[in-house]
Enzyme design. Sequence first.
Site, PDB file in Angstrom:
ATOM      1  N   GLY A 290       0.736  -1.361  -0.197  1.00 36.00           N
ATOM      2  CA  GLY A 290      -0.033  -0.108  -0.143  1.00 36.00           C
ATOM      3  C   GLY A 290       0.479   1.472  -0.288  1.00 36.00           C
TER       4      GLY A 290
ATOM      5  N   GLY B  77       3.107   1.415   3.337  1.00 34.19           N
ATOM      6  CA  GLY B  77       3.927   0.070   3.156  1.00 34.19           C
ATOM      7  C   GLY B  77       4.939   0.146   2.025  1.00 34.19           C
TER       8      GLY B  77
ATOM      9  N   TYR C 106     -14.562   2.960  11.107  1.00 31.99           N
ATOM     10  CA  TYR C 106     -13.649   3.000  10.754  1.00 31.99           C
ATOM     11  C   TYR C 106     -12.736   3.601  12.487  1.00 31.99           C
ATOM     12  CZ  TYR C 106      -8.689   4.523   8.717  1.00 31.99           C
ATOM     13  OH  TYR C 106      -7.324   5.062   8.883  1.00 31.99           O
TER      14      TYR C 106
ATOM     15  N   LYS D 112     -10.535   1.165  14.027  1.00 38.53           N
ATOM     16  CA  LYS D 112      -9.138   1.980  14.958  1.00 38.53           C
ATOM     17  C   LYS D 112      -8.882   1.696  16.531  1.00 38.53           C
ATOM     18  CE  LYS D 112      -6.834   1.918  11.060  1.00 38.53           C
ATOM     19  NZ  LYS D 112      -5.455   0.948  10.777  1.00 38.53           N
TER      20      LYS D 112
ATOM     21  N   ASN E 175      -2.956  12.599   7.883  1.00 36.03           N
ATOM     22  CA  ASN E 175      -3.588  12.191   6.635  1.00 36.03           C
ATOM     23  C   ASN E 175      -2.169  12.029   5.559  1.00 36.03           C
ATOM     24  OD1 ASN E 175      -5.836  13.817   7.233  1.00 36.03           O
ATOM     25  ND2 ASN E 175      -6.392  13.460   5.001  1.00 36.03           N
ATOM     26  N   VAL E 176      -2.283  11.037   5.126  1.00 37.85           N
ATOM     27  CA  VAL E 176      -0.844  10.445   3.956  1.00 37.85           C
ATOM     28  C   VAL E 176      -1.040  10.810   2.839  1.00 37.85           C
ATOM     29  CG1 VAL E 176       1.265   8.365   3.926  1.00 37.85           C
ATOM     30  CG2 VAL E 176      -0.544   8.790   5.995  1.00 37.85           C
TER      31      VAL E 176
ATOM     32  N   LYS F 258      -7.826  13.838 -10.466  1.00 36.84           N
ATOM     33  CA  LYS F 258      -8.946  14.924 -11.514  1.00 36.84           C
ATOM     34  C   LYS F 258      -8.679  16.104 -12.047  1.00 36.84           C
ATOM     35  CE  LYS F 258     -11.574  15.226  -7.911  1.00 36.84           C
ATOM     36  NZ  LYS F 258     -13.128  15.910  -6.728  1.00 36.84           N
TER      37      LYS F 258
ATOM     38  N   TRP G  84     -14.583  19.035  -4.515  1.00 39.05           N
ATOM     39  CA  TRP G  84     -15.705  18.126  -3.780  1.00 39.05           C
ATOM     40  C   TRP G  84     -15.723  19.236  -2.574  1.00 39.05           C
ATOM     41  CZ3 TRP G  84     -15.166  12.775  -4.898  1.00 39.05           C
ATOM     42  CH2 TRP G  84     -15.971  12.183  -5.939  1.00 39.05           C
TER      43      TRP G  84
ATOM     44  N   ASP H  38     -18.192  17.560   3.039  1.00 37.01           N
ATOM     45  CA  ASP H  38     -17.325  18.514   3.789  1.00 37.01           C
ATOM     46  C   ASP H  38     -16.286  17.578   4.518  1.00 37.01           C
ATOM     47  OD1 ASP H  38     -17.628  22.503   3.816  1.00 37.01           O
ATOM     48  OD2 ASP H  38     -16.594  20.756   2.236  1.00 37.01           O
TER      49      ASP H  38
HETATM   50  P1  NAP Z   1      -3.555   1.508   1.170  1.00 35.56           P
HETATM   51  O1  NAP Z   1      -2.750   2.287   0.381  1.00 35.56           O
HETATM   52  O2  NAP Z   1      -4.986   1.171   1.065  1.00 35.56           O
HETATM   53  O3  NAP Z   1      -2.592  -0.292   1.077  1.00 35.56           O
HETATM   54  C1  NAP Z   1      -4.218  -1.670   2.278  1.00 35.56           C
HETATM   55  C2  NAP Z   1      -3.103  -2.216   2.321  1.00 35.56           C
HETATM   56  O4  NAP Z   1      -3.531  -3.035   3.542  1.00 35.56           O
HETATM   57  C3  NAP Z   1      -2.563  -3.051   1.155  1.00 35.56           C
HETATM   58  O5  NAP Z   1      -1.076  -3.595   1.223  1.00 35.56           O
HETATM   59  C4  NAP Z   1      -3.623  -4.199   1.595  1.00 35.56           C
HETATM   60  O6  NAP Z   1      -3.064  -5.598  -0.091  1.00 35.56           O
HETATM   61  C5  NAP Z   1      -3.683  -4.593   2.538  1.00 35.56           C
HETATM   62  N1  NAP Z   1      -4.697  -5.353   2.918  1.00 35.56           N
HETATM   63  C6  NAP Z   1      -6.439  -4.392   2.445  1.00 35.56           C
HETATM   64  N2  NAP Z   1      -7.408  -5.358   2.929  1.00 35.56           N
HETATM   65  C7  NAP Z   1      -5.783  -6.374   3.043  1.00 35.56           C
HETATM   66  C8  NAP Z   1      -6.456  -8.112   3.417  1.00 35.56           C
HETATM   67  N3  NAP Z   1      -8.211  -8.365   3.868  1.00 35.56           N
HETATM   68  N4  NAP Z   1      -5.739  -9.059   3.326  1.00 35.56           N
HETATM   69  C9  NAP Z   1      -4.308  -8.494   3.691  1.00 35.56           C
HETATM   70  N5  NAP Z   1      -4.176  -7.689   3.068  1.00 35.56           N
HETATM   71  C10 NAP Z   1      -5.028  -6.734   3.117  1.00 35.56           C
HETATM   72  O7  NAP Z   1      -4.014   2.042   2.945  1.00 35.56           O
HETATM   73  P2  NAP Z   1      -2.484   2.822   2.803  1.00 35.56           P
HETATM   74  O8  NAP Z   1      -2.781   4.450   3.308  1.00 35.56           O
HETATM   75  O9  NAP Z   1      -0.812   2.288   2.722  1.00 35.56           O
HETATM   76  O10 NAP Z   1      -2.632   2.592   4.788  1.00 35.56           O
HETATM   77  C11 NAP Z   1      -1.976   2.030   5.828  1.00 35.56           C
HETATM   78  C12 NAP Z   1      -2.503   2.294   6.886  1.00 35.56           C
HETATM   79  O11 NAP Z   1      -2.376   3.416   7.489  1.00 35.56           O
HETATM   80  C13 NAP Z   1      -3.568   1.824   7.357  1.00 35.56           C
HETATM   81  O12 NAP Z   1      -3.990   1.203   8.928  1.00 35.56           O
HETATM   82  C14 NAP Z   1      -4.709   3.325   7.330  1.00 35.56           C
HETATM   83  O13 NAP Z   1      -5.813   3.083   8.394  1.00 35.56           O
HETATM   84  C15 NAP Z   1      -4.080   4.284   8.348  1.00 35.56           C
HETATM   85  N6  NAP Z   1      -3.760   5.142   7.297  1.00 35.56           N
HETATM   86  C16 NAP Z   1      -3.704   5.421   6.406  1.00 35.56           C
HETATM   87  C17 NAP Z   1      -4.570   7.426   6.537  1.00 35.56           C
HETATM   88  C18 NAP Z   1      -3.709   7.607   4.855  1.00 35.56           C
HETATM   89  O14 NAP Z   1      -4.025   9.019   4.133  1.00 35.56           O
HETATM   90  N7  NAP Z   1      -3.444   7.445   4.081  1.00 35.56           N
HETATM   91  C19 NAP Z   1      -4.272   8.276   7.906  1.00 35.56           C
HETATM   92  C20 NAP Z   1      -4.029   7.783   8.747  1.00 35.56           C
HETATM   93  C21 NAP Z   1      -3.718   6.297   8.423  1.00 35.56           C
HETATM   94  P3  NAP Z   1      -3.601  -5.548  -1.467  1.00 35.56           P
HETATM   95  O15 NAP Z   1      -2.137  -4.330  -1.970  1.00 35.56           O
HETATM   96  O16 NAP Z   1      -2.802  -7.149  -1.588  1.00 35.56           O
HETATM   97  O17 NAP Z   1      -4.841  -5.527  -1.444  1.00 35.56           O
HETATM   98  O1  GFB Z   2      -9.064  12.104   2.334  1.00 32.02           O
HETATM   99  P1  GFB Z   2     -10.438  12.992   2.821  1.00 32.02           P
HETATM  100  O2  GFB Z   2     -11.268  12.071   1.739  1.00 32.02           O
HETATM  101  O3  GFB Z   2     -10.699  12.440   4.056  1.00 32.02           O
HETATM  102  O4  GFB Z   2     -10.848  14.908   2.395  1.00 32.02           O
HETATM  103  P2  GFB Z   2     -10.944  13.477   5.341  1.00 32.02           P
HETATM  104  C1  GFB Z   2     -12.201  15.201   2.131  1.00 32.02           C
HETATM  105  C2  GFB Z   2     -12.078  16.590   2.682  1.00 32.02           C
HETATM  106  O5  GFB Z   2     -11.554  16.805   1.004  1.00 32.02           O
HETATM  107  C3  GFB Z   2     -13.805  16.876   2.451  1.00 32.02           C
HETATM  108  C4  GFB Z   2     -12.466  17.660   0.337  1.00 32.02           C
HETATM  109  O6  GFB Z   2     -14.017  18.197   2.375  1.00 32.02           O
HETATM  110  C5  GFB Z   2     -13.448  16.368   1.151  1.00 32.02           C
HETATM  111  O7  GFB Z   2     -14.678  17.607   0.495  1.00 32.02           O
HETATM  112  N1  GFB Z   2     -12.317  17.070  -1.146  1.00 32.02           N
HETATM  113  C6  GFB Z   2     -12.600  17.757  -2.429  1.00 32.02           C
HETATM  114  C7  GFB Z   2     -12.456  15.785  -1.389  1.00 32.02           C
HETATM  115  N2  GFB Z   2     -12.060  17.255  -3.216  1.00 32.02           N
HETATM  116  C8  GFB Z   2     -12.233  15.125  -3.266  1.00 32.02           C
HETATM  117  C9  GFB Z   2     -11.816  14.752  -3.662  1.00 32.02           C
HETATM  118  O8  GFB Z   2     -11.793  14.926  -5.077  1.00 32.02           O
HETATM  119  N3  GFB Z   2     -12.003  13.133  -2.838  1.00 32.02           N
HETATM  120  C10 GFB Z   2     -12.043  13.354  -1.843  1.00 32.02           C
HETATM  121  N4  GFB Z   2     -12.050  12.315  -1.132  1.00 32.02           N
HETATM  122  N5  GFB Z   2     -12.179  14.426  -0.912  1.00 32.02           N
HETATM  123  C11 GFB Z   2     -10.866  10.627   6.173  1.00 32.02           C
HETATM  124  C12 GFB Z   2     -11.397  10.000   6.799  1.00 32.02           C
HETATM  125  O9  GFB Z   2     -11.156  12.063   6.316  1.00 32.02           O
HETATM  126  O10 GFB Z   2      -9.522  11.136   6.481  1.00 32.02           O
HETATM  127  C13 GFB Z   2     -10.585   8.239   6.818  1.00 32.02           C
HETATM  128  O11 GFB Z   2     -12.583  10.157   6.401  1.00 32.02           O
HETATM  129  C14 GFB Z   2      -9.083   8.790   6.772  1.00 32.02           C
HETATM  130  O12 GFB Z   2     -11.046   7.369   8.222  1.00 32.02           O
HETATM  131  C15 GFB Z   2      -8.522   9.712   6.283  1.00 32.02           C
HETATM  132  O13 GFB Z   2      -8.601   8.197   7.758  1.00 32.02           O
HETATM  133  C16 GFB Z   2      -6.921  10.000   6.638  1.00 32.02           C
HETATM  134  O14 GFB Z   2      -9.579  13.595   5.827  1.00 32.02           O
HETATM  135  O15 GFB Z   2     -12.053  13.993   5.499  1.00 32.02           O
END
Ligand code: NAP
Ligand code: GFB
Length: 323
Positions: free
Chosen positions: A14, A17, A145, A149, A174-175, A196, A210, A279
């Site tokens: 991911g 990862g 979610y 968590k 947010n990552v 987009k 959005w 939002d």
């Molecule tokens: P991601 O890009 O969606 O990757 C998810 C990973 O989990 C992939 O390697 C996927 O494998 C694996 N996975 C999902 N379901 C699975 C299953 N049933 N069995 C085995 N593997 C599975 O997620 P990410 O953004 O890297 O997130 C990594 C961690 O950071 C998560 O715990 C997430 O909650 C946390 N996090 C993310 C953000 C963010 O903004 N992205 C923010 C805060 C915390 P496949 O590739 O094979 O599908």
């Molecule tokens: O990253 P995001 O989807 O999640 O950001 P959150 C949402 C914000 O971005 C809202 C605006 O204010 C949306 O209106 N936005 C504008 C958009 N354009 C877009 C678009 O094209 N796509 C998306 N997705 N948003 C998440 C949690 O909250 O944060 C998850 O729901 C996760 O659980 C993640 O933990 C890190 O930051 O709002």
Amino acid sequence: MASESVILVTGGSGLVGEAVKWVIENETGERFGKRENEKWIFLSSKDGDLRKEADVKAIFEKYKPTHVVHLAAMVGGLFKNMKYKLDFLRENMMMNENILWQSKEFNVKKVVSCLSTCIFPDKTTYPIDETMVHDGPPHDSNFGYAYGKRMIDVYNHAYNEQFGCHFTSVIPTNVFGPHDNYELEGSHVLPGLTHKCYLAKKNNTPFVVWGSGKPLRQFIYSRDLAKLFIWTLREYEEIDPIILSVGEEDEVSIKDVADGIVKAMDFQGEYAFDSTKADGQYKKTANNAKLMKYIPDFEFTPFDVAIKESVEWFEQNYDTLRK
Ligand code: NAP
Ligand code: GFB
């Protein structure tokens, strides 16, 4: 870590990862680079479905990990969370239950799991810190979610008190970065807007952001987060979670994000806001003082540099990336 360490990274394919893999393979320093006595194993769902106990047991029997970085989860942005609250809760609970139980069964020395700043209480004072995780219900948009968590932190304390396990967790904000998920509906904001904007530029179609653009977020570059994960695995000894985020002063609006992507992509057109779309949380400002106390000299990649690198990766890998 003295003798050979076998470090199992779930979710290794991911966004986060792949960043850990990149740092381990590219960093040469002792602090974040791969060490002599370490074997790193990066899993994807092809190695087994972590929702299934038998699959997880087989993975642990195969690799016999001494350490686990548990990243795997069902992950998505605001709109995917609003739509699939039970799936987010149930799937992540199943994965967490299996990983932590097998880690205990196989005497894993340390597990680092992953929470998120979006799981904090919706009604709260700011800035938010690690002590506030359970101080009230999360924002309604992602309560599935969020509760899933939060249970990781509950598990970690229960495993530590009953079995002395060293299971801890981090709370990333947010990552974004290379290998993100660019699906237009289910992705997070930064990859969603990147995709987009790319399509608007390519097809000369409107670029629509959005919501109102007003909500505030802190973003951490995946490769910076990866270094902090490696630091947590090696140096952080507490069971309590630690926030891994840029400072409060680096908080930006969604409009700032859109402007940053327009600049990085050299998009000449205009963009509009679709205020009929949600939002989500207005803000979730996290305080990174605990992290800065531990690692005061850590340098975050400047936001515009990180966006540029991410956009370049996106454009170079468009044919094969998740979209
Ligand atoms: P991601 O890009 O969606 O990757 C998810 C990973 O989990 C992939 O390697 C996927 O494998 C694996 N996975 C999902 N379901 C699975 C299953 N049933 N069995 C085995 N593997 C599975 O997620 P990410 O953004 O890297 O997130 C990594 C961690 O950071 C998560 O715990 C997430 O909650 C946390 N996090 C993310 C953000 C963010 O903004 N992205 C923010 C805060 C915390 P496949 O590739 O094979 O599908
Ligand atoms: O990253 P995001 O989807 O999640 O950001 P959150 C949402 C914000 O971005 C809202 C605006 O204010 C949306 O209106 N936005 C504008 C958009 N354009 C877009 C678009 O094209 N796509 C998306 N997705 N948003 C998440 C949690 O909250 O944060 C998850 O729901 C996760 O659980 C993640 O933990 C890190 O930051 O709002």
